[in-house]
Design a protein around this motif. Structure first.
Motif, short mmCIF file in Angstrom:
data_model
loop_
_atom_site.label_atom_id
_atom_site.label_comp_id
_atom_site.label_asym_id
_atom_site.label_seq_id
_atom_site.Cartn_x
_atom_site.Cartn_y
_atom_site.Cartn_z
N ILE A 1 0.85 -1.18 0.00
CA ILE A 1 0.00 0.00 0.00
C ILE A 1 0.89 1.24 0.00
O ILE A 1 1.68 1.44 0.93
CB ILE A 1 -0.93 0.04 1.23
N ARG B 1 -2.96 3.29 -2.04
CA ARG B 1 -3.32 2.47 -3.19
C ARG B 1 -2.55 1.15 -3.18
O ARG B 1 -1.37 1.12 -2.81
CB ARG B 1 -3.02 3.20 -4.51
N HIS B 2 -3.21 0.09 -3.64
CA HIS B 2 -2.49 -1.16 -3.90
C HIS B 2 -1.53 -0.93 -5.06
O HIS B 2 -1.94 -0.50 -6.14
CB HIS B 2 -3.47 -2.28 -4.24
N THR B 3 -0.26 -1.21 -4.82
CA THR B 3 0.79 -0.88 -5.79
C THR B 3 1.66 -2.10 -6.03
O THR B 3 2.09 -2.77 -5.09
CB THR B 3 1.67 0.28 -5.26
N GLU C 1 1.44 6.65 -9.76
CA GLU C 1 0.00 6.96 -9.75
C GLU C 1 -0.83 5.84 -10.38
O GLU C 1 -1.96 5.59 -9.95
CB GLU C 1 -0.23 8.27 -10.50
N GLY D 1 0.06 2.71 -10.29
CA GLY D 1 0.14 1.50 -9.47
C GLY D 1 1.36 0.65 -9.62
O GLY D 1 1.33 -0.54 -9.30
#
Length: 407
Positions: free
Chosen positions: A41, A45-47, A348, A350
């Motif tokens: 995270i 966001r899940h990255t 941005e 991911g």
């Protein structure tokens, strides 16, 4: 009065420009929570993680986690002393025996970090009457070790055994010891060293050879012993240095050697003598991860398959990727003005990778440095390639072709 921090004005201005261009500091990214070895995270966001050096995914090893928990419960969370004082427990000695046995070497030294392993060994081995011959693209820890030593330092062209040979032959110092230092895989570009050719130079000139296998340990060779094993010249390498923080997913460093004098190095190696030893939970987790790496050779095979897939995808979409396929794949861009927006857009969308800017890059061009894991799925790799294509197209970093069709 001159400020103590006046020397940092240049870097402050450069960092300010980087942040202004992208809206965030690329050198202060926080992984708020690891979801798995391949996903974290970041900014809520899940990255996809493609910049962690966690080559075999063992940072999330259940066996290593359990071993760490058990060791902390039995031995506490720290040693409070250096290896030559109260900082050696039976766990430390057992890990050294495991590492030495894995490399088929006489002895091993375990350091608190991989950086300290290079710093300590290079500075302790090379004295004032000796010569250090370093690959021009050597890691900072190698250069720092050379500064801590009092040896004369000579750089040779990157991955160029012929240049090394010429520079050694020019030395008019028959009574001086010569230590050659190369890396198995170079961490910035993913270039693999021609260790067999360097070993031939070492034998012909009577030099010693130290190979830093930090990024090739667990990656190259039939058993994962690194570039020297892959080239079939392990017997010609005097010292192997490496780290636990890549393929084993923990922290710490090591040196293995067949030279019996390694025991004396312990008493002349300042980064070994004057820092606290690794805590029991790290030692136990490292030993468990080493066992798992040996028992699961399919991890190394899957890693190289994943590296080939990512590299081929980058080439297919028109990116300037590393010439050699290894778990480190660098995408070279022409200007910093291209690299900063693209790195930001990748995050941005991911995907997290490492941004490397001049003058820290080998050829003064910016890099987007990617590292692959055995635990990446084919879909995650294909998703990353598509995100690279989109980010490059949106930021004007390259003329990208049509989107990748997943195989």
């Amino acid at each position: 009065m001159t400020s103590l921090f006046a020397k940092y004005q240049g870097i402050a201005s450069a960092l300010g420009a980087v942040v202004a261009a992208g809206g965030r500091n690329p050198f202060a990214v926080v992984i708020e929570k690891p979801v798995s070895s391949t996903v974290g995270i970041i900014e809520g966001r899940h990255t996809l993680l493609f910049g962690t050096n966690n080559y075999l995914g063992l940072s999330q090893s259940e066996r290593a986690i359990k071993a760490a928990q058990d060791a902390a419960g039995a031995c506490g969370v720290g040693t409070t002393g250096s290896r030559i004082a109260n900082g050696t427990q039976s766990l430390h000695r057992r890990l050294e025996h495991k590492i030495a046995a894995f490399f088929h070497r006489r002895d091993a030294m375990v350091f608190s970090t991989g950086y300290q392993a290079n710093l300590g060994m290079i500075s302790a081995l090379a004295g004032k009457d000796d010569y250090l011959l370093l690959d021009a693209d050597s890691h900072a820890s190698i250069y720092d070790g050379s500064r801590l030593s009092s040896a004369q330092v000579i750089r040779f062209r990157h991955n160029d055994p012929d240049d090394l040979y010429k520079r050694i032959k020019r030395l008019d110092a028959p009574d001086s010891a010569k230590l050659v230092v190369v890396e198995g895989i170079y961490s910035m570009t993913g270039n693999v060293a021609p260790v067999k050719e360097f070993a031939a130079v070492k034998k012909e000139t009577g030099a010693y050879l130290l190979v830093d296998e930090a990024h090739s340990f667990g990656v190259l060779g039939e058993h994962g012993r690194g570039a020297a094993e892959a080239d079939g010249v392990e017997a010609d390498v005097d010292f192997v240095v490496g780290t636990f923080s890549k393929s084993l997913g923990t922290v710490g460093g090591y040196c293995v050697s067949d030279h019996p004098e390694l025991e004396l190095v312990r008493l002349n190696c300042r980064p070994y003598m004057f820092t606290a030893s690794l805590p029991p939970e790290i030692i136990a987790a490292t030993a468990a991860a080493l066992e798992e790496m040996q028992e699961r050779p399919e991890l190394r095979l899957r890693l190289m398959e994943n590296a080939a897939r990512l590299h081929a995808g980058f080439v297919r979409i028109g990116l300037n990727a590393s010439k050699q396929v290894s778990p480190v794949i660098a995408v070279t861009l022409e200007t910093v003005e291209q690299a900063i927006p693209m790195w930001n857009r990748l995050l941005e969308l991911g995907v997290y990778v490492n941004l490397s800017l001049p003058p820290a890059t080998p050829d003064s061009r910016p890099l987007l440095r990617c590292s692959v894991m055995a635990t990446h799925t084919p879909q995650q790799i294909d998703d990353a390639i598509e995100i690279f294509r989109q980010a490059a197209q949106e930021t004007g970093a390259t003329a990208a072709p049509a989107p990748l069709v997943a195989s």
